[in-house]
Design a protein around this motif. Structure first.
Motif, PDB file in Angstrom:
ATOM      1  N   UNK A   1      -3.294  39.321 -18.985  1.00  0.00           N
ATOM      2  CA  UNK A   1      -2.626  40.357 -18.182  1.00  0.00           C
ATOM      3  C   UNK A   1      -2.540  39.924 -16.718  1.00  0.00           C
ATOM      4  N   UNK A   2      -3.604  39.319 -16.228  1.00  0.00           N
ATOM      5  CA  UNK A   2      -3.623  38.894 -14.826  1.00  0.00           C
ATOM      6  C   UNK A   2      -2.622  37.774 -14.577  1.00  0.00           C
ATOM      7  N   UNK A   3      -2.547  36.805 -15.482  1.00  0.00           N
ATOM      8  CA  UNK A   3      -1.594  35.709 -15.316  1.00  0.00           C
ATOM      9  C   UNK A   3      -0.168  36.224 -15.431  1.00  0.00           C
ATOM     10  N   UNK A   4       0.058  37.212 -16.297  1.00  0.00           N
ATOM     11  CA  UNK A   4       1.386  37.827 -16.384  1.00  0.00           C
ATOM     12  C   UNK A   4       1.753  38.480 -15.056  1.00  0.00           C
ATOM     13  N   UNK A   5       0.795  39.189 -14.450  1.00  0.00           N
ATOM     14  CA  UNK A   5       1.048  39.821 -13.150  1.00  0.00           C
ATOM     15  C   UNK A   5       1.328  38.776 -12.081  1.00  0.00           C
TER      16      UNK A   5
ATOM     17  N   UNK B   1      -8.417  35.461 -23.988  1.00  0.00           N
ATOM     18  CA  UNK B   1      -8.941  36.544 -23.142  1.00  0.00           C
ATOM     19  C   UNK B   1      -7.782  37.458 -22.751  1.00  0.00           C
ATOM     20  N   UNK B   2      -7.807  38.660 -23.237  1.00  0.00           N
ATOM     21  CA  UNK B   2      -6.706  39.591 -23.011  1.00  0.00           C
ATOM     22  C   UNK B   2      -6.545  39.950 -21.536  1.00  0.00           C
ATOM     23  N   UNK B   3      -7.658  40.179 -20.843  1.00  0.00           N
ATOM     24  CA  UNK B   3      -7.586  40.562 -19.432  1.00  0.00           C
ATOM     25  C   UNK B   3      -7.026  39.456 -18.563  1.00  0.00           C
ATOM     26  N   UNK B   4      -7.415  38.208 -18.844  1.00  0.00           N
ATOM     27  CA  UNK B   4      -6.886  37.075 -18.084  1.00  0.00           C
ATOM     28  C   UNK B   4      -5.393  36.917 -18.349  1.00  0.00           C
TER      29      UNK B   4
ATOM     30  N   UNK C   1       1.725  27.938 -20.178  1.00  0.00           N
ATOM     31  CA  UNK C   1       1.204  28.336 -21.485  1.00  0.00           C
ATOM     32  C   UNK C   1       1.682  29.744 -21.832  1.00  0.00           C
ATOM     33  N   UNK C   2       2.228  29.959 -23.031  1.00  0.00           N
ATOM     34  CA  UNK C   2       2.706  31.298 -23.406  1.00  0.00           C
ATOM     35  C   UNK C   2       1.594  32.341 -23.296  1.00  0.00           C
ATOM     36  N   UNK C   3       1.966  33.492 -22.808  1.00  0.00           N
ATOM     37  CA  UNK C   3       0.979  34.561 -22.627  1.00  0.00           C
ATOM     38  C   UNK C   3       0.349  34.975 -23.947  1.00  0.00           C
ATOM     39  N   UNK C   4       1.131  34.910 -25.006  1.00  0.00           N
ATOM     40  CA  UNK C   4       0.584  35.291 -26.320  1.00  0.00           C
ATOM     41  C   UNK C   4      -0.571  34.384 -26.714  1.00  0.00           C
ATOM     42  N   UNK C   5      -0.499  33.102 -26.330  1.00  0.00           N
ATOM     43  CA  UNK C   5      -1.583  32.177 -26.644  1.00  0.00           C
ATOM     44  C   UNK C   5      -2.773  32.400 -25.722  1.00  0.00           C
TER      45      UNK C   5
ATOM     46  N   UNK D   1      -3.678  23.895 -14.684  1.00  0.00           N
ATOM     47  CA  UNK D   1      -2.330  24.092 -14.148  1.00  0.00           C
ATOM     48  C   UNK D   1      -1.367  24.512 -15.254  1.00  0.00           C
ATOM     49  N   UNK D   2      -1.471  23.887 -16.418  1.00  0.00           N
ATOM     50  CA  UNK D   2      -0.616  24.291 -17.535  1.00  0.00           C
ATOM     51  C   UNK D   2      -0.878  25.737 -17.941  1.00  0.00           C
ATOM     52  N   UNK D   3      -2.137  26.136 -17.930  1.00  0.00           N
ATOM     53  CA  UNK D   3      -2.474  27.516 -18.285  1.00  0.00           C
ATOM     54  C   UNK D   3      -1.802  28.506 -17.326  1.00  0.00           C
TER      55      UNK D   3
END
Length: 359
Positions: free
Chosen positions: A333-337, A328-331, A319-323, A313-315
């Protein structure tokens, strides 16, 4: 019945820790054997508050969710209902040959809380068979309403009957897998220690500060559709076809979206924020392009996230996207979306889950 063989208290509590949940409902608390399985874990629950919960089907096939402070209240309830049920001690969700009003009376008599389970679902739910709360519960009040996976708070906000009723979003998990348990959850402001009694008092008082869960379109019954081929229809077309699919003569079931619109004729009441989420395992599955979040590759990525950040849930939320990007870069991007609501939804219906894709 109808659950994973891995559904045992220890596995459920471990799953809560992975997910980041602090409260867990037992489910099936009327079943004596399930109670016995839980008892060793009530005082050793890894810091998780365990709430005895159960579900009952009434004589009109409506399902009711019950929340109690302890198993003793369910024992009392079993005694009160036993003469009206042949499955009260053998079925986790017994069929009780009483009205919703009569069941609610008995639940309140033992000091527990009751509300409709998955209230909008077109099978075995309050609004599948009734147009109002009183149509099912008569003069008895309900303490909350469970929305179900195919609805969010907006679906009930304009229904006058529900203006003073707290909404709950529960995962109704039939498996301890992380993409099932906690796929919907509630954030509740609790006064004092996190105990079953305090939690029930807070639910009654409506101190729910956030609901979280599926986009309603992901649910199995969001749109009006055929239960065989899952072809979706407008309510008008379904009526013209006499609620039978012209392709295969399958039954067309009215979707939650259409049913909620029918019932909403009041000014929408302000509700706590609803956070739309997609389980991390499903995000990883989508990004990796594999068939299941349980593939070896997906599990390895998921476990790396948990090891690094602690819980799912925290992720997903904070959790900051930079961390996240460092794992995993693709994940990331997906969480940012997801956080920016850049999600394309393909609604489910007729018993088939909806799907999503990310912009």
């Amino acid at each position: 019945m109808a659950v994973s063989r891995a559904m045992h208290p220890e596995k459920l509590l471990n799953a809560c820790a992975l997910k980041g949940l602090h409260v867990l409902g037992t489910g099936d608390a009327l079943h004596p054997a399930w109670q016995e399985e839980w008892k060793p874990f009530l005082s050793n629950s890894q810091g998780i508050c365990v709430i005895p919960t159960g579900e009952i089907e009434d004589d009109h096939r409506v399902h009711h969710l019950i929340l109690a402070e302890d198993f003793g209240q369910f024992d009392q309830l079993r005694d009160l209902l036993s003469q009206n049920s042949r499955s009260i001690g053998t079925n986790g969700r017994p069929h009780v040959f009483l009205s919703g009003e009569a069941i609610a009376q008995r639940v309140h008599e033992v000091g527990a809380l009751i509300g409709p389970a998955h209230a909008f679902t077109p099978w075995t739910a309050l609004f599948a068979y009734h147009d109002s709360v009183a149509g099912c519960y008569g003069k008895e009040s309900i303490n909350f309403m469970e929305l179900g996976l195919s609805a969010d708070s907006s679906y009930g906000a304009g229904i006058p009957d529900l203006s003073d009723v707290p909404f709950l979003t529960n995962s109704d998990a039939h498996s301890p897998l992380p993409e099932k348990i906690g796929r919907e959850f509630n954030k509740i402001q609790v006064s004092g220690n996190l105990t079953p009694r305090n939690l029930l008092n807070c639910i009654s008082a409506g101190t729910i500060t956030m609901n979280a869960g599926f986009f309603p379109e992901e649910g199995k019954y969001n749109r009006t559709a055929c239960v065989r081929c899952f072809t979706q229809y407008s309510v008008e077309d379904a009526g013209r076809y006499n609620w039978r699919c012209p392709a295969d003569n399958g039954l067309i079931k009215k979707g939650v979206y259409d049913r909620a619109r029918e019932l909403s004729h009041g000014t929408p009441r302000q509700r706590p924020p609803y956070l739309h989420l997609i389980p991390l395992g499903q995000i990883i599955q989508t990004i990796e392009g594999v068939s299941s979040p349980q593939t070896k590759k997906c599990r390895e990525i998921y476990n790396e996230f948990i090891t690094t950040f602690g819980n799912e849930i925290d992720i997903l939320i904070s959790t900051p996207l930079s961390e996240i990007r460092m794992v995993h870069n693709g994940v990331a991007d997906a969480i940012a979306a997801l956080r920016e609501n850049h999600v394309i939804l393909h609604p489910g219906g007729g018993g088939k889950y909806g799907t999503f894709s990310l912009l």
